[in-house]
Scaffold this motif. Structure first.
Motif, PDB file in Angstrom:
ATOM      1  N   ARG A 590       0.821  -1.209   0.000  1.00 11.77           N
ATOM      2  CA  ARG A 590       0.000   0.000   0.000  1.00 11.77           C
ATOM      3  C   ARG A 590       0.855   1.260   0.000  1.00 11.77           C
ATOM      4  O   ARG A 590       0.342   2.368  -0.065  1.00 11.77           O
ATOM      5  N   HIS A 591       2.181   1.089   0.090  1.00 12.04           N
ATOM      6  CA  HIS A 591       3.094   2.226   0.160  1.00 12.04           C
ATOM      7  C   HIS A 591       4.021   2.227  -1.041  1.00 12.04           C
ATOM      8  O   HIS A 591       4.184   1.226  -1.731  1.00 12.04           O
ATOM      9  N   GLU A 592       4.630   3.357  -1.281  1.00  5.54           N
ATOM     10  CA  GLU A 592       5.474   3.536  -2.453  1.00  5.54           C
ATOM     11  C   GLU A 592       6.779   2.768  -2.306  1.00  5.54           C
ATOM     12  O   GLU A 592       7.347   2.678  -1.225  1.00  5.54           O
ATOM     13  N   GLY A 593       7.285   2.232  -3.426  1.00  4.93           N
ATOM     14  CA  GLY A 593       8.596   1.597  -3.413  1.00  4.93           C
ATOM     15  C   GLY A 593       8.556   0.103  -3.659  1.00  4.93           C
ATOM     16  O   GLY A 593       7.494  -0.510  -3.817  1.00  4.93           O
ATOM     17  N   ILE A 616      -1.506 -11.739  -5.444  1.00  2.00           N
ATOM     18  CA  ILE A 616      -0.354 -10.842  -5.420  1.00  2.00           C
ATOM     19  C   ILE A 616       0.665 -11.313  -6.450  1.00  2.00           C
ATOM     20  O   ILE A 616       1.163 -12.435  -6.377  1.00  2.00           O
ATOM     21  N   GLY A 617       0.979 -10.454  -7.410  1.00  2.00           N
ATOM     22  CA  GLY A 617       1.992 -10.786  -8.405  1.00  2.00           C
ATOM     23  C   GLY A 617       3.378 -10.704  -7.797  1.00  2.00           C
ATOM     24  O   GLY A 617       3.667  -9.810  -6.998  1.00  2.00           O
ATOM     25  N   ALA A 618       4.251 -11.647  -8.160  1.00  8.09           N
ATOM     26  CA  ALA A 618       5.606 -11.671  -7.608  1.00  8.09           C
ATOM     27  C   ALA A 618       6.617 -11.947  -8.705  1.00  8.09           C
ATOM     28  O   ALA A 618       6.378 -12.757  -9.606  1.00  8.09           O
ATOM     29  N   LEU A 619       7.750 -11.261  -8.624  1.00  5.17           N
ATOM     30  CA  LEU A 619       8.844 -11.434  -9.573  1.00  5.17           C
ATOM     31  C   LEU A 619       9.934 -12.294  -8.954  1.00  5.17           C
ATOM     32  O   LEU A 619       9.989 -12.466  -7.730  1.00  5.17           O
ATOM     33  N   ALA A 620      10.813 -12.817  -9.812  1.00  2.00           N
ATOM     34  CA  ALA A 620      12.008 -13.518  -9.345  1.00  2.00           C
ATOM     35  C   ALA A 620      13.173 -12.529  -9.357  1.00  2.00           C
ATOM     36  O   ALA A 620      13.156 -11.551 -10.105  1.00  2.00           O
ATOM     37  N   PRO A 621      14.204 -12.747  -8.537  1.00  2.00           N
ATOM     38  CA  PRO A 621      15.369 -11.856  -8.562  1.00  2.00           C
ATOM     39  C   PRO A 621      15.926 -11.754  -9.975  1.00  2.00           C
ATOM     40  O   PRO A 621      16.053 -12.750 -10.689  1.00  2.00           O
ATOM     41  N   THR A 629       3.998  -4.189 -10.649  1.00  2.00           N
ATOM     42  CA  THR A 629       4.482  -5.366  -9.923  1.00  2.00           C
ATOM     43  C   THR A 629       5.750  -4.981  -9.186  1.00  2.00           C
ATOM     44  O   THR A 629       6.819  -4.875  -9.781  1.00  2.00           O
ATOM     45  N   ARG A 630       5.625  -4.775  -7.885  1.00  2.00           N
ATOM     46  CA  ARG A 630       6.739  -4.242  -7.093  1.00  2.00           C
ATOM     47  C   ARG A 630       7.270  -5.228  -6.068  1.00  2.00           C
ATOM     48  O   ARG A 630       8.198  -4.920  -5.327  1.00  2.00           O
TER      49      ARG A 630
END
Length: 693
Positions: A590-593, A616-621, A629-630
């Motif tokens: 809910r916050h920036e970054g 919740i979308g999630a990325l890999a390193p 998508t953060r």
């Protein structure tokens, strides 16, 4: 600046609507500077090289140089063209810059000049820019005023003045500096040219001739310092480094992807990046070693085992060589051949170079006989004798070619061959530990490990010298084995190195015990060791909590002291299942970054499913974050070197238990705890490690 994500954003330092509005003048200078940069780029684009190149090769080279120059002059819309201003009390020294008394300089990422050639922005690396980073109230360096600029995107929105020569003005912490350090990030790592601190600047601007080792705890900016040092060296020694080359070495591909935009943003496009595995990729790595085997294979003693194995291929001659030329026969006796071979062995030159020299030495011995008999042979005769069938046959028998991968394969699969060359170096148990369980038929069918590839690289260098670069930056160096240090050292034998790391973050069984030992293996014993202890990136509460582990993982190491005014957001939350992990991620989103969810590798699949179920979308390193998508799901083994605005750390006990021993596990936990820039939430169902109590 806030202690909790719910706190409001900081206010603008200067009100743009003020009656006297210097901000508008600064914006005008920014617009004029961008226009001047655009004109510089257009001038290069308009160059016609048709009549200035002698041939197509020259044309290709010049065209490539022009293309690189055009790219270097790109105006990145979201990157401030300048970030500071210096107002000097007097004209700078003649060797720094020309100018009248009280001259003003705008400090930026690259040099920009107007149509008359007068500077509008000074490169941050220029000597005249140095006081922007070094000047202080106690030593103003002839600077009357230092101005910092604040930006939103690419728009100049604020400024802040510091009157260094005014004793009445109290020293204060720069709000804009703090804001820039704490600014949320999405995407890859950013440069820090606007926030370099004096102790960092000293390292960045140190000379090319000597090597440097930087010990820096989490958040001290050692990686950024290393990258900016490369940019500075390219500025100060461009001609030399353009010939010899520079290289940045990181721990893994995810890390390299994270840092890859820093140097291009500073206008440096030609620096290569690689992992140690990339450097030693002579064979395809398809297998993995047990920890015990990897430790032995990475031990510096293996270098002598390999040297013995390579040299064992040389056989002292017992028969003479008979060279027939026309009607004459020339005989080189066995004892003379033996003297030649022993002399080459004693010189300790590369195996391949000695093998190339041997036929010429034999040919020279023949020429001496020819001259004694009254002939006058020249160099062409010597070359012809060196290519003689009999000489070739002798060289093949005495000094046969060695294929590095085949030699290492034999060493690791033939117990008798290993025993001969490891005698007195490795114990019998150590030899058994590194031997392959099953025989291997060929180099291609072997399941080489990463440690095996380093052995092949060492052997390759014993046969043929490795090309040396002008400067190498080695980041996260604490995790390298002695043999890996040797592999890196071979890439800068005639150049210098910048070694970056943190002994407390060593998470391999062979992790570096001291920088003195590491620099010895690297071949840079003269390197100067600097320590960074001021933490700019990690919040006070977070680094204080993580530092509880230091007595257990690196006793004697100076803890990092955060200089952040913002203590950061920190919370430890016990629970019974994965629901609190998901809730923490939802809260921070809910916050920036950027957000990193760091977990033990074994926990990653289950957490990926839980995030998916929660929508919740999630990325890999390594995958680039976006504003949509953060959140990145990070296995603990890949967290090193990465940073996120907020971190959720899942199950610290599982992170520790995922390593082969407790000390390594606690070091891995220390790394995971120190990846947050603004806030950290620790969630756990299992009890926390007692060292965090």
């Amino acid at each position: 600046m806030s202690a909790h994500p719910d706190a409001p954003a900081p206010s603008t330092v200067i009100d743009p609507a003020a009656p006297t509005d210097p901000l508008s003048r600064e914006r005008s200078h920014l617009a004029a500077s961008r226009s001047a940069l655009r004109a510089m780029r257009e001038d290069v684009e308009a160059l016609d090289i048709k009549d200035v190149t002698a041939n197509w090769v020259n044309a290709e080279v010049l065209a490539r140089q022009i293309d690189e120059r055009i790219k270097a002059l790109a105006d990145l819309s979201h990157t401030p063209l300048f970030f500071g201003r210096l107002d000097y009390l007097h004209a700078p020294d003649a060797d720094q810059a020309e100018g009248a008394e009280g001259e003003r300089f705008y400090i930026g990422r690259r040099h920009v000049h107007d149509a008359d050639g007068d500077p509008m922005v000074i490169d941050w690396r220029a000597p005249v820019s140095q006081p922007f980073y070094r000047a202080s109230k106690t030593d103003p360096l002839d600077v009357g005023l230092r101005r910092r600029f604040g930006y939103t995107g690419g728009d100049l929105t604020a400024y802040e003045d510091e009157h260094l020569s005014d004793p009445a003005e109290a020293a204060a912490t720069s709000k804009l500096l703090q804001q820039e350090i704490e600014r949320p990030r999405v995407g890859p790592m950013r440069d820090i040219v606007a926030t370099i601190q004096p102790e960092q600047d000293e390292i960045v601007r140190s000379g090319l001739a000597g090597s440097l080792c930087v010990q820096g705890g989490p958040g001290t900016g050692k990686t950024a310092v290393g990258l900016h040092r490369v940019a500075y060296l390219l500025y100060a020694h461009r001609e030399r480094l353009s010939r010899t080359g520079t290289l940045v070495i990181g721990p893994n591909r995810s890390f390299l992807h994270y840092i890859e935009q820093v140097l291009p943003a500073l206008g440096e496009l030609e620096v290569k990046q690689a992992t140690v595995d990339d450097l030693v990729a002579h064979v395809e790595v398809r297998g993995a070693d047990e920890a015990a085997a990897a430790v032995i294979k990475g031990d510096a003693r293996m270098a002598e085992v390999l040297r013995r194995a390579v040299r064992s291929h040389v056989t002292l001659p017992t028969e003479p060589v008979m060279v027939v030329r026309g009607s004459r026969r020339w005989r080189v006796p066995a004892y003379e051949l033996e003297d030649i071979v022993r002399e080459l062995l004693d010189r300790e030159i590369r195996y391949g170079a000695a093998r190339d020299a041997l036929p010429q030495r034999i040919a020279h011995a023949v020429l001496v006989q020819m001259e004694r008999s009254g002939e006058a042979p020249d160099d062409r005769v010597q070359d012809a004798v060196a290519r003689n069938t009999a000489v070739k046959a002798a060289v093949k028998a005495i000094w046969p070619p060695v294929e590095p991968a085949k030699l290492v394969l034999r060493l690791l699969s033939d117990a008798d061959f290993l025993a001969v060359h490891a005698d007195g170096i490795l114990t019998e148990d150590e030899q058994k530990t590194i031997l392959w369980a099953k025989p291997v038929r060929s180099v291609k069918s072997a399941k080489w490990s990463a440690a095996d590839a380093v052995l092949v690289d060492e052997t390759t260098d014993l046969v043929q010298r490795t090309h040396s670069l002008g400067h190498v930056v080695l980041d996260e160096a604490q995790d390298l084995s002695p043999m890996q240090y040797r592999a890196v050292g071979r890439r800068c034998t005639t150049g210098s190195a910048t070694v970056l790391g943190d002994l407390a973050q060593g998470t391999t069984p062979w992790a570096t015990r001291s920088w003195e030992e590491a620099l010895t293996h690297l071949g840079k014993t003269e390197a100067h060791v600097e320590e960074l202890t001021a933490g700019f990136r990690v919040p006070t509460d977070v680094i204080t909590y993580a530092s509880r582990l230091l007595p257990h993982i690196a006793p004697g190491l100076t803890p990092v002291a955060s200089v952040r005014e913002n203590p950061g957001f920190f919370d430890v939350r016990p629970g019974e299942d994965d629901s609190q992990v998901i809730a923490a991620c939802q809260e921070l989103l809910r916050h920036e970054g950027s957000i990193g969810l760091i977990a033990a590798d074994a926990r990653v699949p289950a957490l990926a499913e839980a995030l998916k179920a929660a929508g919740i979308g999630a990325l890999a390193p390594g995958e680039e974050t976006t504003y949509e998508t953060r959140l990145t799901l990070v296995p603990a083994t890949l967290a090193k070197g990465l940073e996120y605005d907020y971190v959720v750390l899942d199950e610290p006990r599982a992170v520790v238990d995922g390593e082969p021993d407790e000390r390594t596990g606690l070091r891995r936990l220390y790394v995971a705890l120190t990846r947050a820039v603004s806030g950290l939430i620790v969630t756990h169902a299992a009890p926390l490690p007692e060292q965090l109590a």
